[in-house]
Design an enzyme around this catalytic site. Structure first.
Site, PDB file in Angstrom:
ATOM      1  N   HIS A 189     -10.412  21.516 -12.022  1.00  0.00           N
ATOM      2  CA  HIS A 189      -9.914  21.518 -13.400  1.00  0.00           C
ATOM      3  C   HIS A 189      -8.474  21.063 -13.516  1.00  0.00           C
ATOM      4  O   HIS A 189      -8.102  20.397 -14.467  1.00  0.00           O
ATOM      5  CB  HIS A 189     -10.051  22.915 -13.990  1.00  0.00           C
ATOM      6  N   GLU A 423     -22.519   0.471  -7.582  1.00  0.00           N
ATOM      7  CA  GLU A 423     -21.773   1.461  -6.798  1.00  0.00           C
ATOM      8  C   GLU A 423     -22.559   1.945  -5.590  1.00  0.00           C
ATOM      9  O   GLU A 423     -22.161   2.881  -4.920  1.00  0.00           O
ATOM     10  CB  GLU A 423     -21.335   2.642  -7.672  1.00  0.00           C
ATOM     11  N   ASP A 447     -17.590   5.067  -5.441  1.00  0.00           N
ATOM     12  CA  ASP A 447     -18.824   5.412  -4.744  1.00  0.00           C
ATOM     13  C   ASP A 447     -19.242   4.313  -3.773  1.00  0.00           C
ATOM     14  O   ASP A 447     -19.750   4.601  -2.686  1.00  0.00           O
ATOM     15  CB  ASP A 447     -19.958   5.675  -5.747  1.00  0.00           C
ATOM     16  N   CYS A 494     -14.536  -0.665 -12.360  1.00  0.00           N
ATOM     17  CA  CYS A 494     -14.020   0.565 -12.981  1.00  0.00           C
ATOM     18  C   CYS A 494     -13.708   1.630 -11.939  1.00  0.00           C
ATOM     19  O   CYS A 494     -13.390   2.763 -12.287  1.00  0.00           O
ATOM     20  CB  CYS A 494     -14.969   1.091 -14.048  1.00  0.00           C
TER      21      CYS A 494
END
Ligand code: PEP
Ligand code: MG
Length: 561
Positions: A189, A423, A447, A494
């Site tokens: 978080h 990916e 990835d 990206c």
């Protein structure tokens, strides 16, 4: 002294440290005298009530600071407190002679231990949040204040053993130059909040907080994930020049071209509604990757709720394009609402499009929301984790099906261009066949690197092997870009590599025409594109592809032009 960790929020910073280490007595010793079972139970319930109310306040405040969707983080912890099990565990500890304060700490410590033992880093990275919740309960039960969090009096780098979302929210962000944390991970978080605030952050730094003293000079690189205590003159100069560079890059609102006139779209990666505003302020040409997982944090989102979120982003983007990636849950992102079983190898398991093609209702709800949003602006739909043309065909068939349903229901909708994340090595190897089906490609190098090199992207022990500039990864990227060019569809990127300015000439040389990156780097990348020429970038790409290892590639890039 240098500490290696994980880059959790991009950017660099040089500044004085403020050290923050959590200290609290062992639960058995906290808050002294035992007042009897009934009295302690009442105290415990009072503490839960106080902390619960504080969390709901934080959710409201957090919503304003970080965007409404992040308020869910605090609401989620508030919910944990009201779980019957918490009261049951408290009863057991208190009957055993622990004070309310001790019980609060102990329960959360136990829960944290359970989360740490869960498969995958997602829950483990949240275990420290529970410990902080335990501290808060303990302090509330013993009538103590939360005295520890330092108040910043000048721009500083906060060096801490760990930091909870509650503490992150309470810090003065204008004076926070960077965050250096001993623990945590990219998907924790704190990392999420730091990224949405544009504060550079490195996590998993081991024992940094025990070595640094407040006031000492330090440097942090949130892209590469390292932290330096007492940097040398050379390092100070490098970090200073990066800060100057950052300050000198005003956002460029228009789309930029290379010197020879090739237009390159520079977009933002975002993971919330609020970040769309930041993206626009930083001069993004649009959003090239909307990670939609935020919608799925605590529950399955309905069609209208999703539609409303996409509509708000499109409205903020004011005519700029928005690429919406369908949910990429699974992998290291835990998702309780679907009740998925734990897996031995979550990154190789039931993830993203694999879930969508099985749990068809879940994906169709999302697709319908995206099609409806497409009636409002330039939306695109992007499918993650594709490994075969068959999967893409199936997803596209669902898209057609959803279109027909909306038509029948009389709802306004549009047909967005449908593309894929490249990916997985399989997608790159099948790029020719996939390009015949897809309307665009976006290289997901985060990835692609982990799957090509068989290196877990979140594991610090193998972090030195994780390198998107490894020629094995670059060759797969080149294959994909070439296949896209041959089929006449645009290819972009990206993954985090899109924000690496040294890699930029290589990316343009591969023929990529759209870069989507974390917001803070956008002005710098736009400026850098204007100084490049695609002919020499192509020559550079050819040279790098012929190299045998990442070190050689990096050396070539550093010497360029
Ligand atoms: C990627 O894999 O490169 C990517 C952009 O997706 P994520 O980081 O969300 O997995
Ligand atoms: Mg990915």
């Amino acid at each position: 002294m240098r500490f290696e960790g994980i880059g959790a929020s991009p950017g660099t910073a040089l500044g004085r440290a403020v050290v923050f280490v959590h200290r609290l007595p062992a639960p058995e010793n906290s808050a002294g005298v035992f007042l009897g079972v009934e009295e302690e139970l009442a105290r415990f319930r009072g503490a839960v009530k106080t902390v619960h109310a504080r969390l709901l306040d934080l959710a409201k405040e957090g919503g304003e600071k970080f965007g409404a969707d992040k308020a869910g983080i605090f609401e989620g912890y508030a919910e944990i407190l009201t779980d019957d099990e918490i009261e049951e565990r408290a009863g057991a500890f208190i009957s055993g002679g622990l004070t309310a304060a001790g019980a609060g700490q102990k329960i959360m410590e136990e829960l944290a231990g359970e989360w740490e033992n869960m498969e995958g880093p997602y829950m483990a990275q949240r275990a420290s949040d529970l410990r902080d919740l335990g501290r808060k309960l303990s302090l509330a039960a013993s009538g103590g204040e939360d005295p520890e969090l330092p108040s910043l009096s000048e721009p500083s780098i906060l060096v801490a053993d760990e930091l909870s979302p509650f503490e992150t929210a309470a810090l003065d962000h204008r004076l926070l130059k960077a965050l250096a944390l001993d623990s945590g991970g990219y998907t924790g978080h704190v990392a999420i909040l730091a990224r949405s605030l544009g504060i550079p952050c490195a996590v998993g730094l081991g024992g940094a907080s025990s070595q640094v003293k407040s006031g000492e000079l330090c440097a942090l690189d949130g892209d590469r994930g390292f932290f330096i205590l007492n940097p040398g003159q050379n390092e100070i100069e490098i970090f200073n020049s990066r800060e100057e560079e950052k300050a000198s890059f005003a956002p460029l609102p228009e789309t930029v071209c290379t010197r020879d006139g090739v237009s390159i779209s520079v977009c933002a990666n975002i993971g919330s509604v609020a970040e769309a505003t930041l993206a626009k302020e930083r001069g993004a040409d649009g959003v090239g990757l909307l990670r939609t997982e935020f919608l799925y944090m605590n529950r399955l989102p309905g069609e209208d709720e999703q539609y409303a979120a996409y509509a708000r982003i499109l409205e903020t983007l004011d005519g700029r394009p928005l690429t919406i990636r369908t949910m990429d849950i699974g992998g290291d992102k835990e998702f309780p609402a679907l009740g998925l079983a734990r897996e031995e190898n979550p990154f190789l398991g039931f993830r993203a499009i694999r879930i969508g093609l099985k749990e068809r209702g879940v994906l169709k709800t999302q697709i319908r929301a995206i099609l409806r949003a497409s009636a409002l602006g330039k939306a695109e739909i992007m499918f993650p984790m594709i490994i075969s043309p068959g999967e893409l065909k199936e997803a596209k068939a669902m898209l057609e099906e959803c279109g027909k349903e909306l038509e029948k229901g009389g709802l306004a909708w549009g047909r967005p261009p449908a593309g894929i994340m490249v990916e997985t090595p399989a997608a790159a190897l099948m790029a020719g066949e996939l390009a015949a089906e897809a309307e665009f490609f976006s290289l997901g190098t985060n990835d692609l690197t982990q799957y090509t090199l068989a290196v877990d992207r979140g594991n610090p022990k193998v972090a030195s092997l994780y390198d998107p500039l490894n020629p094995a990864v670059l060759r797969l990227m080149a294959m994909s870009a070439d296949a896209a060019a041959k089929a006449g569809i645009p290819a972009g990127i990206c993954g985090e590599l899109a924000g690496d300015e040294t890699a930029l000439p290589l990316l343009l040389g591969l023929g990529l025409v759209k870069l989507s990156l974390s917001g803070p780097k956008i002005p710098l990348i736009k400026k850098a594109i204007q100084n490049l020429d695609t002919d020499s970038c192509r020559a550079l790409a050819r040279e790098t592809l012929a190299r045998a290892d990442a070190g050689e590639v990096r050396a070539l890039l550093q010497r360029f032009p």
